[in-house]
Scaffold this motif. Structure first.
Motif, PDB file in Angstrom:
ATOM      1  N   THR A 111      46.246  49.813  36.936  1.00 40.25           N
ATOM      2  CA  THR A 111      47.320  48.817  36.968  1.00 40.25           C
ATOM      3  C   THR A 111      47.704  48.552  35.913  1.00 40.25           C
ATOM      4  OG1 THR A 111      46.377  46.733  37.182  1.00 40.25           O
ATOM      5  CG2 THR A 111      46.118  48.220  39.146  1.00 40.25           C
ATOM      6  N   PRO A 112      49.235  47.961  35.899  1.00 38.08           N
ATOM      7  CA  PRO A 112      49.488  47.630  34.596  1.00 38.08           C
ATOM      8  C   PRO A 112      48.914  46.267  34.339  1.00 38.08           C
ATOM      9  CG  PRO A 112      51.533  48.018  36.198  1.00 38.08           C
ATOM     10  CD  PRO A 112      50.269  48.068  37.031  1.00 38.08           C
ATOM     11  N   PHE A 113      48.633  45.582  34.976  1.00 38.83           N
ATOM     12  CA  PHE A 113      47.796  44.148  34.758  1.00 38.83           C
ATOM     13  C   PHE A 113      46.340  44.516  34.054  1.00 38.83           C
ATOM     14  CE2 PHE A 113      50.960  42.243  37.024  1.00 38.83           C
ATOM     15  CZ  PHE A 113      50.931  40.807  36.645  1.00 38.83           C
ATOM     16  N   GLU A 114      45.686  45.581  34.509  1.00 39.43           N
ATOM     17  CA  GLU A 114      44.383  45.973  34.106  1.00 39.43           C
ATOM     18  C   GLU A 114      44.635  46.693  32.519  1.00 39.43           C
ATOM     19  OE1 GLU A 114      41.088  48.188  36.364  1.00 39.43           O
ATOM     20  OE2 GLU A 114      42.422  49.858  35.837  1.00 39.43           O
ATOM     21  N   ALA A 115      45.883  47.340  32.327  1.00 36.29           N
ATOM     22  CA  ALA A 115      45.922  47.841  30.986  1.00 36.29           C
ATOM     23  C   ALA A 115      46.484  46.734  30.133  1.00 36.29           C
ATOM     24  CB  ALA A 115      47.359  48.762  31.308  1.00 36.29           C
ATOM     25  N   LYS A 116      47.198  45.933  30.631  1.00 40.24           N
ATOM     26  CA  LYS A 116      47.516  44.728  29.600  1.00 40.24           C
ATOM     27  C   LYS A 116      46.472  44.076  29.243  1.00 40.24           C
ATOM     28  CE  LYS A 116      50.084  40.975  31.938  1.00 40.24           C
ATOM     29  NZ  LYS A 116      51.056  40.265  32.203  1.00 40.24           N
ATOM     30  N   TYR A 117      45.758  43.559  30.322  1.00 38.91           N
ATOM     31  CA  TYR A 117      44.364  42.436  29.941  1.00 38.91           C
ATOM     32  C   TYR A 117      43.422  43.266  29.063  1.00 38.91           C
ATOM     33  CZ  TYR A 117      46.104  39.720  33.524  1.00 38.91           C
ATOM     34  OH  TYR A 117      46.799  38.813  34.370  1.00 38.91           O
ATOM     35  N   HIS A 118      43.274  44.626  29.321  1.00 37.11           N
ATOM     36  CA  HIS A 118      42.150  45.602  28.561  1.00 37.11           C
ATOM     37  C   HIS A 118      42.798  45.521  27.009  1.00 37.11           C
ATOM     38  CE1 HIS A 118      39.132  48.413  27.487  1.00 37.11           C
ATOM     39  NE2 HIS A 118      40.070  49.359  27.111  1.00 37.11           N
ATOM     40  N   ARG A 119      44.130  45.892  27.008  1.00 37.68           N
ATOM     41  CA  ARG A 119      44.532  46.302  25.530  1.00 37.68           C
ATOM     42  C   ARG A 119      44.351  44.803  24.573  1.00 37.68           C
ATOM     43  NH1 ARG A 119      49.008  49.793  27.847  1.00 37.68           N
ATOM     44  NH2 ARG A 119      47.863  51.815  27.959  1.00 37.68           N
ATOM     45  N   SER A 120      44.403  43.899  25.281  1.00 34.87           N
ATOM     46  CA  SER A 120      44.497  42.403  24.758  1.00 34.87           C
ATOM     47  C   SER A 120      42.905  42.125  24.267  1.00 34.87           C
ATOM     48  CB  SER A 120      45.248  41.366  25.220  1.00 34.87           C
ATOM     49  OG  SER A 120      44.822  41.056  26.530  1.00 34.87           O
ATOM     50  N   GLY A 121      41.954  42.965  24.758  1.00 31.96           N
ATOM     51  CA  GLY A 121      40.549  42.649  24.255  1.00 31.96           C
ATOM     52  C   GLY A 121      39.838  41.805  25.528  1.00 31.96           C
ATOM     53  N   GLN A 122      40.399  41.484  26.628  1.00 29.61           N
ATOM     54  CA  GLN A 122      39.674  40.814  27.591  1.00 29.61           C
ATOM     55  C   GLN A 122      38.695  41.587  28.385  1.00 29.61           C
ATOM     56  OE1 GLN A 122      42.100  38.230  29.955  1.00 29.61           O
ATOM     57  NE2 GLN A 122      43.882  38.261  28.458  1.00 29.61           N
ATOM     58  N   PRO A 123      37.537  40.846  28.549  1.00 28.74           N
ATOM     59  CA  PRO A 123      36.706  41.690  29.597  1.00 28.74           C
ATOM     60  C   PRO A 123      37.298  41.737  30.813  1.00 28.74           C
ATOM     61  CG  PRO A 123      35.931  39.494  28.917  1.00 28.74           C
ATOM     62  CD  PRO A 123      37.071  39.746  28.408  1.00 28.74           C
ATOM     63  N   LEU A 124      36.871  42.842  31.698  1.00 28.48           N
ATOM     64  CA  LEU A 124      37.327  43.138  32.981  1.00 28.48           C
ATOM     65  C   LEU A 124      36.147  43.053  33.965  1.00 28.48           C
ATOM     66  CD1 LEU A 124      39.959  45.820  32.251  1.00 28.48           C
ATOM     67  CD2 LEU A 124      40.490  43.383  32.434  1.00 28.48           C
ATOM     68  N   TRP A 125      36.428  42.489  34.858  1.00 33.06           N
ATOM     69  CA  TRP A 125      35.351  42.321  36.089  1.00 33.06           C
ATOM     70  C   TRP A 125      35.614  43.049  37.488  1.00 33.06           C
ATOM     71  CZ3 TRP A 125      31.339  40.051  33.945  1.00 33.06           C
ATOM     72  CH2 TRP A 125      31.523  39.756  32.476  1.00 33.06           C
ATOM     73  N   ARG A 126      34.683  43.346  38.245  1.00 30.49           N
ATOM     74  CA  ARG A 126      34.954  43.672  39.523  1.00 30.49           C
ATOM     75  C   ARG A 126      33.755  43.526  40.274  1.00 30.49           C
ATOM     76  NH1 ARG A 126      35.137  50.064  38.164  1.00 30.49           N
ATOM     77  NH2 ARG A 126      32.679  50.396  37.646  1.00 30.49           N
ATOM     78  N   LEU A 127      33.827  43.686  41.839  1.00 31.38           N
ATOM     79  CA  LEU A 127      32.954  43.865  42.535  1.00 31.38           C
ATOM     80  C   LEU A 127      33.505  45.107  43.613  1.00 31.38           C
ATOM     81  CD1 LEU A 127      33.902  42.572  45.572  1.00 31.38           C
ATOM     82  CD2 LEU A 127      33.258  40.542  44.674  1.00 31.38           C
ATOM     83  N   VAL A 128      32.272  45.758  43.963  1.00 30.02           N
ATOM     84  CA  VAL A 128      32.591  46.816  45.107  1.00 30.02           C
ATOM     85  C   VAL A 128      31.672  46.533  46.411  1.00 30.02           C
ATOM     86  CG1 VAL A 128      32.470  49.400  45.610  1.00 30.02           C
ATOM     87  CG2 VAL A 128      33.111  48.485  43.356  1.00 30.02           C
ATOM     88  N   ALA A 129      32.127  46.309  47.344  1.00 33.71           N
ATOM     89  CA  ALA A 129      31.271  45.893  48.865  1.00 33.71           C
ATOM     90  C   ALA A 129      31.660  47.158  49.786  1.00 33.71           C
ATOM     91  CB  ALA A 129      31.821  44.723  49.107  1.00 33.71           C
ATOM     92  N   THR A 130      30.530  47.546  50.267  1.00 34.64           N
ATOM     93  CA  THR A 130      30.758  48.496  51.647  1.00 34.64           C
ATOM     94  C   THR A 130      30.656  47.574  52.640  1.00 34.64           C
ATOM     95  OG1 THR A 130      29.851  50.315  50.246  1.00 34.64           O
ATOM     96  CG2 THR A 130      29.978  50.539  52.549  1.00 34.64           C
ATOM     97  N   LEU A 131      31.689  47.399  53.557  1.00 30.23           N
ATOM     98  CA  LEU A 131      31.858  46.389  54.570  1.00 30.23           C
ATOM     99  C   LEU A 131      31.839  47.212  55.897  1.00 30.23           C
ATOM    100  CD1 LEU A 131      34.507  44.162  52.825  1.00 30.23           C
ATOM    101  CD2 LEU A 131      31.978  43.626  53.135  1.00 30.23           C
TER     102      LEU A 131
END
Ligand SMILES: C[S@@+](CC[C@H](N)C(=O)[O-])C[C@H]1O[C@@H](n2cnc3c(N)ncnc32)[C@H](O)[C@@H]1O
Length: 231
Positions: free
Chosen positions: A200-220
């Protein structure tokens, strides 16, 4: 390319919100009474008709898809699936980001209503993405974040492989705690590297500004019974 300097999420919170467990408990106990907006009902019916024409293809939901880039990426990455991207912003959805693959659909709708209609309509997504939802970082706005919102049980009840991504770790931690309380499912909150494969565009812009990115993956599991019953 110009360096990106997106601001980190600033919040008075240094840990998951203290009201989380109480709010999730209320969401499990009391049905959400907000009436469904007519525009979302119509949008849902159109999306459901499209889905019914592709019943052989498992469904992916891209919730809060913004301009729909992730919907396009996911549709190409999973050509045997159909992907429905949903966002309430007509402006974002109308921006030109290239042709929409035949297995993708963009829908303008309010997720608070759309998720409930999807659950009532028997939708069972194979995958469900929530990519960079609005953080609403002020502690007083906790109830506007999905883990603090009364619609949360509907998100979990739809089942499937749910993936949440955010540049605010606390948001992902709150989501994990809410999932545990609602569905008894324990998931890890992990930092990840998107490399150059930005969804996504938000993912790209946060990554390019050096921010750590977080996630979770859940099987529901699909569990419509998680929703409280209207008495
Ligand atoms: C921070 S943007 C992220 C957009 C996209 N996922 C990305 O990562 O580039 C959050 C998106 O969620 C949408 N959104 C927030 N609340 C919503 C709601 N109740 N129903 C539908 N869309 C919503 C906003 O319009 C916005 O496009």
């Amino acid at each position: 390319m110009m360096p990106d300097t997106s601001r980190r999420v600033l919040s008075a919170q240094t840990a998951p919100h203290q009201d989380l467990s109480r709010r999730v408990g209320r969401a499990l106990q009391y049905p959400l009474r907000k009436p469904v907006a007519e525009h979302t009902r119509i949008a849902f019916e159109q999306a459901d008709a499209w889905r019914c024409r592709h019943l052989e293809s498992p469904l992916i939901i891209d919730a809060g898809c913004g301009v729909g880039l992730s919907t396009r990426h996911l549709a190409r990455r999973f050509p045997d699936n159909i992907v429905i991207g949903i966002d309430r912003s007509a402006d974002r959805l109308s921006r030109d980001h290239g042709e929409l693959p035949a297995n993708a659909l963009l829908v303008r709708a309010d997720l608070i209503d759309f998720w409930r209609l999807a659950l009532a309509g028997g939708w069972q997504p194979q995958r469900h993405y929530l990519l960079y939802p609005n953080p609403y970082p002020k502690p007083g706005h906790f109830k506007m974040r999905w883990p603090g919102h009364p619609v949360f049980p509907a998100i979990a009840a739809l089942g499937g492989q749910l993936e949440l991504r955010s540049n605010w770790k606390i948001y992902v931690q709150e989501f994990a705690l809410a999932l545990y309380q609602v569905a008894g499912i324990e998931v890890d909150v992990e930092e990840y590297q998107p490399e150059n494969d930005f969804l996504t565009p938000f993912e790209a812009k946060y990554h390019r500004s050096g921010q750590p990115l977080w996630r979770l993956v859940a099987t529901l599991p699909y569990r419509p019974g998680l929703l409280p019953i209207d008495r």
